[in-house]
Structure formats: structure tokens, C-alpha cells
Design an enzyme around this catalytic site. Sequence first.
Site, PDB file in Angstrom:
ATOM      1  CE  LYS A  28      -4.336  -1.975   1.132  1.00 59.55           C
ATOM      2  NZ  LYS A  28      -5.274  -2.412   2.153  1.00 59.55           N
ATOM      3  NE  ARG A  69      -7.580  -8.424   0.650  1.00 58.63           N
ATOM      4  CZ  ARG A  69      -7.130  -7.711  -0.383  1.00 58.63           C
ATOM      5  NH1 ARG A  69      -6.088  -6.919  -0.246  1.00 58.63           N
ATOM      6  NH2 ARG A  69      -7.722  -7.807  -1.550  1.00 58.63           N
TER       7      ARG A  69
HETATM    8  N1  HH2 Z   1      -7.417  -3.950   0.733  1.00 56.99           N
HETATM    9  C1  HH2 Z   1      -7.754  -4.007  -0.558  1.00 56.99           C
HETATM   10  C2  HH2 Z   1      -8.857  -4.755  -0.985  1.00 56.99           C
HETATM   11  N2  HH2 Z   1      -9.584  -5.463  -0.100  1.00 56.99           N
HETATM   12  N3  HH2 Z   1      -9.982  -6.171   2.119  1.00 56.99           N
HETATM   13  C3  HH2 Z   1      -9.671  -6.139   3.415  1.00 56.99           C
HETATM   14  N4  HH2 Z   1     -10.377  -6.844   4.304  1.00 56.99           N
HETATM   15  N5  HH2 Z   1      -8.602  -5.398   3.879  1.00 56.99           N
HETATM   16  C4  HH2 Z   1      -7.826  -4.654   3.034  1.00 56.99           C
HETATM   17  O1  HH2 Z   1      -6.894  -3.976   3.517  1.00 56.99           O
HETATM   18  C5  HH2 Z   1      -8.143  -4.660   1.642  1.00 56.99           C
HETATM   19  C6  HH2 Z   1      -9.257  -5.440   1.216  1.00 56.99           C
HETATM   20  C7  HH2 Z   1      -6.937  -3.245  -1.545  1.00 56.99           C
HETATM   21  O2  HH2 Z   1      -5.881  -4.028  -2.039  1.00 56.99           O
HETATM   22  P1  HH2 Z   1      -5.890  -4.796  -3.435  1.00 56.99           P
HETATM   23  O3  HH2 Z   1      -6.963  -5.834  -3.432  1.00 56.99           O
HETATM   24  O4  HH2 Z   1      -4.554  -5.315  -3.752  1.00 56.99           O
HETATM   25  O5  HH2 Z   1      -6.174  -3.664  -4.479  1.00 56.99           O
HETATM   26  P2  HH2 Z   1      -7.436  -3.234  -5.309  1.00 56.99           P
HETATM   27  O6  HH2 Z   1      -8.513  -2.836  -4.344  1.00 56.99           O
HETATM   28  O7  HH2 Z   1      -6.941  -2.080  -6.148  1.00 56.99           O
HETATM   29  O8  HH2 Z   1      -7.877  -4.409  -6.121  1.00 56.99           O
END
Ligand code: HH2
Length: 282
Positions: free
Chosen positions: A222, A256
Site C-alpha cells: 500500500k 492479507r
Molecule cells: N485492501 C484491498 C482490498 N480489499 N480487504 C480487506 N479486508 N482489507 C484490506 O486492507 C483490503 C481489502 C486493496 O488491495 P488490493 O486488493 O490489492 O487492491 P485493489 O482494491 O486495487 O484491487
Amino acid sequence: MTVWQTARFAIRLDRPQVMGVVNVTPDSFSDGGRYVDAAGAIAHCDALVREGAQILDIGGESTRPGARAPGVEEELHRVLPVLRHAVGLGVPVSVDTSQPRVMQAALDLGVDIVNDVRALQRDGALDVLAGHANAGVCLMHMQGEPGSMQTTPGYDDVVAEVREFLTARLCALRARGIAANRIVLDPGIGFGKTVGHNLSLLRRQRELLDLGAPLLVGWSRKSTLGAVTGRPTSQRQAVSVAAALLAVQRGAKIVRVHDVAATVDALALWRAIEGDLEAEEE
Ligand code: HH2
């Protein structure tokens, strides 16, 4: 022993659990477009399980700052083939969605957990979870919506406000008859928060440990880690592993992550030194 009750698995939380991220999206912040076709995402699920992921989290909506939400049909089209494959891999599978229809379809397929960055606040979402006796759920805190959440995030006391929100959502689920052992909570790193807010949430993470549900956190790649190191998303593996380790040290039970193998190794060392989480607490 604390367990996270999910549809098919009672996940033991006496040792840190690694949740591997599978983004079936064209626009996720760190890996958008890499696994947007089902075959690529399916191969990625297999690879993460081989690397030691104990849970797979599969999502079809990017929630990066400024992202545009896909329609529900598009989201279903992205995630269903991947979920169908993942439920055969022998590990708990989570669907990362806020859409009640996607939750319903996923749970009907045999998915174990709903991970909702909007904490089941959309109309109908609570009903879906209340209707699935054992499904696990992760409730995350977000200030605002992805489209605008990083414009002017503001809090008097970020930790106190995240606590208050998560407590209220936990109560809302309990009031619908959803058992406490099905629920985990997440402070939502990067969701409507400045670098300072995110760092406070890690520094003071222990203040979130008495809410009545285990903590899941997602620091992986992040932007706060970019701000601390000056590195682009593609070079944030080492700092992401460090953040996961610090989070576990401060009481998180599930991390995660994108970089599963590296995180599994780091946590193996942590366990060799510290032992199992509950042994330490006793
Ligand atoms: N962060 C993201 C997405 N889902 N869910 C939970 N529970 N906690 C988190 O910190 C979280 C989440 C964002 O990360 P990522 O899935 O890699 O990116 P994107 O939302 O751009 O797909």
C-alpha cells in the site's frame, strides 16, 4: 482456542494466517490487469496455495483510490469462474465484494467467507450473511468511497473512530443472529486515511484487540509503505513483509498479502521465536 468459523473450515487462529490476494480486475493498484482473464487468475490461485496461502481472497472490484466500480454483472463474470476453481483447492476461499448478489452467488458456490470493504452496509448484504448459517465474514472500516476517499480524509482520533465504527458493525451483525465466531474485523489500511492515520493504526493496533473479534489487516504494497520507503508498488515486497510481521506482533491474526511465499517465511521465523499466538497470551 480461537477459531474463525467459516462455511467449510474452522480456521485456527492460534497461529497467524496468511490470506493470499487474487485480483480479477483490470485496474487493481499493484497488479491490475495481470490476472483479469479467468485462466490467469486460476493459475495464480494455484500458485498462491503452493506458496502456502492458508486462505484465498478473490475479488473483482478494484477499490484503489479513484477506482470506478464495475456493474454487478461484470463483477460476477470476473469472479465466478475463479471462485468455482478455488473452492476445489482445499483451503478456505473468501470473496472480496460489497455486492449482495455477488455474495449470494459466491456462497451458493461453496465459498467460505465474505470480505466486504463496506462492512455489509449495502442494502441486502446483511440479509445474505444472516441467511448462510456458517459463512465467515470480514468487516472493514473505510471513510467515504474509493472514488473520493483519499481527497480529504479526516479524523479527531483515527483509532477511536475506527474502533467505534467496527464496534457498531459488529453489534449490527450480532443483532441479526450472526455468531461472534464468524466475524473478523479490519481497520482498513489506506481506505480514507492519510499516511499518518495508517501509521497510527499500526502503532496503536493493540487498542483494537478488545473489540470482541479477531483482527485481519492488509498492508501489502500500500501507498503508505511507498511513502515510508520511496519505492513504487513493484518494489514494496520487503516493506510489506515487515508491515505484516509488525501487525502480527501487535496482535493481528490474519494478514492479507500479495507476496505469500515471503510472508509465510517471515511468519515461520516469528513463530519459531514467539510460539503460537495463544500460547503467548496464556
Ligand atoms: N485492501 C484491498 C482490498 N480489499 N480487504 C480487506 N479486508 N482489507 C484490506 O486492507 C483490503 C481489502 C486493496 O488491495 P488490493 O486488493 O490489492 O487492491 P485493489 O482494491 O486495487 O484491487
